[in-house]
Design a protein around this motif. Sequence first.
Motif, PDB file in Angstrom:
ATOM      1  N   VAL A  47       3.106   4.083   5.235  1.00 42.31           N
ATOM      2  CA  VAL A  47       4.198   4.756   4.521  1.00 42.31           C
ATOM      3  C   VAL A  47       5.083   5.481   5.523  1.00 42.31           C
ATOM      4  N   ALA A  59      11.240   3.942   9.591  1.00 41.07           N
ATOM      5  CA  ALA A  59      12.104   2.798   9.905  1.00 41.07           C
ATOM      6  C   ALA A  59      13.342   2.810   9.019  1.00 41.07           C
ATOM      7  N   LEU A  89       7.133   2.959   7.541  1.00 44.03           N
ATOM      8  CA  LEU A  89       8.204   2.373   6.746  1.00 44.03           C
ATOM      9  C   LEU A  89       9.300   3.398   6.489  1.00 44.03           C
ATOM     10  N   ALA A  90       8.877   4.619   6.129  1.00 41.30           N
ATOM     11  CA  ALA A  90       9.885   5.646   5.838  1.00 41.30           C
ATOM     12  C   ALA A  90      10.697   5.949   7.090  1.00 41.30           C
TER      13      ALA A  90
END
Lengths: 551, 307
Positions: A343, A349, A346-347
């Motif tokens: 998470v 990125a 991804l956050a």
Amino acid sequence: MVLGQEIFHVDALALTTGACIVFFAGLTLLYSWKFALGSGGRLGYNLYLLLSLVAALGVVLTKNLVILLVCWGLSGVFLYLLIGYGTKERTPATAKKAFIIIGGTDAFMMLGVVLIGQISDSFNMGHLRLSLAEPSALFAFLCLLMGVLAKAGMVPFHTWVPDTAEDAPTPVTAFLPAAVDKVLGVYLLARMVLDLFLMTPGMNAVLLTLGAVTIASAGLMMLRQQDFKRLLAFCAISQAGYVLLGIGTGHPLGIAGGLFHMVNHAIYKSCLFFYGGAVEQRVQTTNLDRMGGLARPMPMIFTGFLIGSLAVSGIPPLNGFVSKWMIYQGIVEVGREGGGLWVLWLAVAMFGSALTLAGMMKTVHAIFLGQPGPDLPVATGHHKSTPWPLWFPPLLLTALSILFGIWAYDLPLKHLIFPILQQTPISLDIWQPTLATVLILTALGGGIMFYFLSRWSKTLRQTEVFIGGETLDAVPGMRVSGSAFYDSVQELPVYRAFFTLAGRSDPYEVSAQFVTRLCGPLKNMHSGILSTYLSWCLMGMGVLFIVLLLR
Amino acid sequence: MTYLLYVFLLGFLLTAVIGFLASWFDRKLTARLQYRIGPPLLQPLYDFLKLLEKETLIPKASSQFTFVSAPLVGLISAITVSAILWASNMDPQKTFIGDLIVVIYLFLVPSISIVLGGFASGNPLASLGASRELKLLLSYELPFILAILVAVIKSDFSLRLGEILLAQAKNGMVAVSWSGGLAMLIAVICMQGKLALVPFDTPEAETEIAHGVMIEYSGALLAAYHLMKNMMLFALPFFIIIVYLGGLKVKGLPLLYGMLEYVGLVAFLTLIRNTNPRFRTEQVLKFFWGPVTMLAAVAVGLALGDY
């Protein structure tokens, strides 16, 4: 076959990266033709460009790790020589810094290659798949990884990139740190991940974390830059983080996304540097504070730069979006296997895209839009035009960046990226941005219509800007340059803490301090006083005598 | 061709109509809160048509082409994103992979168009406003992404809007869980930022920078921006309904529930904007990067722990 060994071997990965390298070398040679260089002869410059092309090709085409290492080192040497063509006062220091960081990590790579040779009894890069559970293989992996991080400009060995961008000639920056060095670094990383080593989830997590840190820290650094070449360099570092993130997922879709992002990044970052160089040649400055309003004298370069900026921020339907989208999918696939760290990756990125967007918009405003800089000769409109070698190569790259976005699957993915993985990790029902593109083109067409209508229509009128009744000529202090857009972000305690930390963690400075401390006592011994030297000599002789006597 | 019709009918016409109605509702409720009578139902449409007729002023600025195209591109992206949302709401089976990411990025484009339009107008106040819009974007983006990831976790790690809808049809709404409810609250706050409504209206801030990004816009171009904003007033709550509340059902009684959900969301936005003062730019940053991101992280943690 040389000395009974197969040295060169061409597979899909080598082909894709090699094609990239040749393509960018050609564009850079064309671009450099009309680019005003500082000191030194043009012959030497072009020679070094060609030689670094050869060295880079040597890296990707060889199968032998020793040859790879030699070419890798040579490419660092040519980078050093090419940076030297810059005209800034700091250029020699910058060249030295780049050389020391890259050369220093090359030494570690050498260790890694020797270790691999020890383990596998040959220096051939076939399908080794060494297990990382073995400590020596793990150590070899980390050594090679250091080389990759330095070459591709990833945290923590990225610090040479911004300095190089600022002090080297712009075509050199566009060619090496922005395109070919990144491609080389990613090539070796892909080789390591796909062929040389058998990745473990733990090692993948290390890569992913490094990638996320790279994206976030370089993105934050972008916000405060005053020099646009330096800003673009931080943007390049940040994008390299996405590649690391993609390859670190270990999932075919993520790896394909990472490799595609490498190609995309080389396209738009070279493109941005090329356009930036054209602007620099025109206005003789790279300081964002002093520019502004250049869209009017240079409309085509403005359009290209804007498209490049949007592509690097991952705005659909441009190419940066497709590769980022693939990387995100890859990270979510990692998430399926459990754990909560994905998470965060991804956050970071996705947030990194917002940071890139903010940084690039600031650049676009400060260079091209807003109010013209006070001491820009070009703003008046009387100037000579940009010669075609300065705008044609980036125009080609802009076109590629649009094409690779709209027909991502049919053009690059099918022919360049998926052959490397020998599989097609996504099905066809991905987003087809054709309709969206048509709609956007309609909007732009409407804009063009409106623009021409404004020349003669009665309901359209051209006016001066309204600033509460004041004019900019009367109150020049009201000009907003754009370089101070994010001052309120910089004032945040979190940002200031980050900036202090970033300033202290430059490996070059840290090791320089370490070496200075180490050599301090030795240096102090050299006082230049004869009697001191003599007493040292006598003491040494005394020790020698004692040792010989006791033997 | 049918796809084009889809985009035009649902993505543009229906969204615009609902957007105008929502805008009327917002203004009416605001008026009632201030003890005024408020505008008639068609007032937003009248405003739009009137603006179309008005003279359009174009400043002699750095890039006139950017100035006139920015509102149109923003409008187009609002249409595209609404069409994608409608398509996935109507037929969750037929969505494409990773459309969630496409939608998140397309939601950025209206902001970018506002920023570029402001930049291109050559007005220092517009430049200031646009820089504030960028800072606003930086602030809400992080918690917004985290809040959406909660729904991704809840629907078995899918970045496909259709699968998020199907998972909710099977397991119940995302919002009906501790993490989902918290995430939805955060997403609604971020939506307030995305729509640049008070207390996050720093880019326009009438009293300081005289509508900032919009200062040079007039006539048809301003009408395009208003239309875009009204459409976003539908598209963003619709997105939240899809991601957290299981989407709009278009048949029978559930349609009424869906409409109530939407009206409730708009009423919530209106209430917030009428009962709060404007934040300063650094307060916006601190608010979003501080407490809101913390809460979003808590929501993600809860979702990973299956709460």
